[in-house]
Design a protein around this motif. Structure first.
Motif, mmCIF file in Angstrom:
data_model
loop_
_atom_site.group_PDB
_atom_site.id
_atom_site.type_symbol
_atom_site.label_atom_id
_atom_site.label_comp_id
_atom_site.label_asym_id
_atom_site.label_seq_id
_atom_site.Cartn_x
_atom_site.Cartn_y
_atom_site.Cartn_z
ATOM 1 N N VAL A 64 0.839 -1.202 0.000
ATOM 2 C CA VAL A 64 0.000 0.000 0.000
ATOM 3 C C VAL A 64 0.872 1.249 0.000
ATOM 4 O O VAL A 64 1.838 1.344 0.763
ATOM 5 C CB VAL A 64 -0.930 0.000 1.235
ATOM 6 N N ASP A 65 0.542 2.182 -0.854
ATOM 7 C CA ASP A 65 1.214 3.470 -0.899
ATOM 8 C C ASP A 65 0.484 4.405 0.060
ATOM 9 O O ASP A 65 -0.535 5.004 -0.287
ATOM 10 C CB ASP A 65 1.184 4.026 -2.323
ATOM 11 N N VAL A 66 1.005 4.525 1.275
ATOM 12 C CA VAL A 66 0.308 5.290 2.310
ATOM 13 C C VAL A 66 0.337 6.794 2.050
ATOM 14 O O VAL A 66 -0.354 7.555 2.728
ATOM 15 C CB VAL A 66 0.874 4.997 3.720
ATOM 16 N N LEU A 112 -3.622 9.506 -1.226
ATOM 17 C CA LEU A 112 -4.953 9.634 -0.645
ATOM 18 C C LEU A 112 -6.037 9.065 -1.547
ATOM 19 O O LEU A 112 -7.206 9.043 -1.179
ATOM 20 C CB LEU A 112 -5.238 11.104 -0.310
ATOM 21 N N GLY A 113 -5.666 8.597 -2.711
ATOM 22 C CA GLY A 113 -6.611 7.940 -3.594
ATOM 23 C C GLY A 113 -6.565 6.426 -3.497
ATOM 24 O O GLY A 113 -7.234 5.725 -4.253
ATOM 25 N N ARG A 114 -5.793 5.926 -2.545
ATOM 26 C CA ARG A 114 -5.598 4.472 -2.432
ATOM 27 C C ARG A 114 -6.881 3.782 -1.954
ATOM 28 O O ARG A 114 -7.707 4.369 -1.232
ATOM 29 C CB ARG A 114 -4.462 4.159 -1.464
ATOM 30 N N PRO A 115 -7.050 2.515 -2.322
ATOM 31 C CA PRO A 115 -8.194 1.749 -1.821
ATOM 32 C C PRO A 115 -7.934 1.201 -0.428
ATOM 33 O O PRO A 115 -6.776 1.183 0.031
ATOM 34 C CB PRO A 115 -8.313 0.607 -2.834
ATOM 35 N N SER A 116 -8.962 0.730 0.221
ATOM 36 C CA SER A 116 -8.822 0.088 1.514
ATOM 37 C C SER A 116 -8.231 -1.311 1.325
ATOM 38 O O SER A 116 -8.508 -1.979 0.329
ATOM 39 C CB SER A 116 -10.189 -0.014 2.194
ATOM 40 N N VAL A 117 -7.432 -1.752 2.296
ATOM 41 C CA VAL A 117 -6.857 -3.104 2.187
ATOM 42 C C VAL A 117 -7.767 -4.150 2.801
ATOM 43 O O VAL A 117 -7.522 -5.341 2.672
ATOM 44 C CB VAL A 117 -5.459 -3.190 2.841
#
Length: 199
Positions: free
Chosen positions: A188-190, A193-198
């Motif tokens: 995950v690229d923390v 802010l567009g990242r999906p939930s894991v």
């Protein structure tokens, strides 16, 4: 908010304890590109915000300045940071501001790996319902723990990592370490802010 939240330099010994802090932040977070004063909204919120850019990584860090002088019960003193990709700087500014305001208003402080959940979505268009406070995922420990020339820790800079509602619930069930393991597992690229939930 009222203007009674003035710097309390008598609490904890004063500003001289933080000589070199600005240089330390710049060494790790990059060049300073702007600042927002404590009275940006008209009243004195008790802290300002400083913006840094790390060009090699296309990252912006927003770091509070002045929280360390507030009576929030922190020992050592605390400041907050949030690092994101440059185009998401406004969201990082909001996350640091709203969290710092909460601490000042409630006269409370953070502890390592503390999750600060929110009932509603923190950022429109995202799934983020809280932040996780801890060390910085990229910068060395010297960024998080600022010491005086004698090696005595004077300040902790807590980095805020946005967490989704699913991740908030996952932490409640399994703990922070398990969430960090999930982030590592799925790479995950923390900072995005567009990242999906894991979960």
């Amino acid at each position: 908010m009222t203007t009674d939240k003035q710097p309390l330099t008598a609490v904890g010994g004063g500003a001289h304890r933080f000589v070199g802090l600005a240089e330390n932040l710049e060494q790790h977070a990059g060049r300073p590109t702007g600042a927002e004063p404590p009275n940006v909204r008209g009243d004195n919120r008790g802290y300002g915000l400083v913006f840094f850019e790390l060009d090699d990584y296309h990252l912006t860090s927003v770091i509070s300045s002045g929280l360390r002088f507030q009576a929030i019960g922190a020992d050592p003193a605390q400041e907050l940071a949030c690092t994101v990709y440059k185009e998401q700087a406004a969201a990082a500014r909001y996350l640091v501001d709203v969290t710092a305001e909460l601490l000042v208003t409630q006269r409370s402080h953070l502890v390592p790996d503390q999750m600060v959940p929110n009932r509603d979505v923190l950022l429109p268009g995202t799934e983020f319902h809280g932040v996780l406070a801890g060390g910085h995922p990229l910068f060395p420990p010297e960024f998080t723990r600022f010491t005086d020339p004698g090696g005595v820790e004077q300040l902790q800079v807590f980095t805020l990592l946005p967490v989704t509602l699913g991740e908030v619930n996952y932490v409640l069930d399994h703990g922070v370490t398990a969430l960090r393991q999930q982030w590592a597992r799925f790479e995950v690229d923390v900072f995005d802010l567009g990242r999906p939930s894991v979960v």
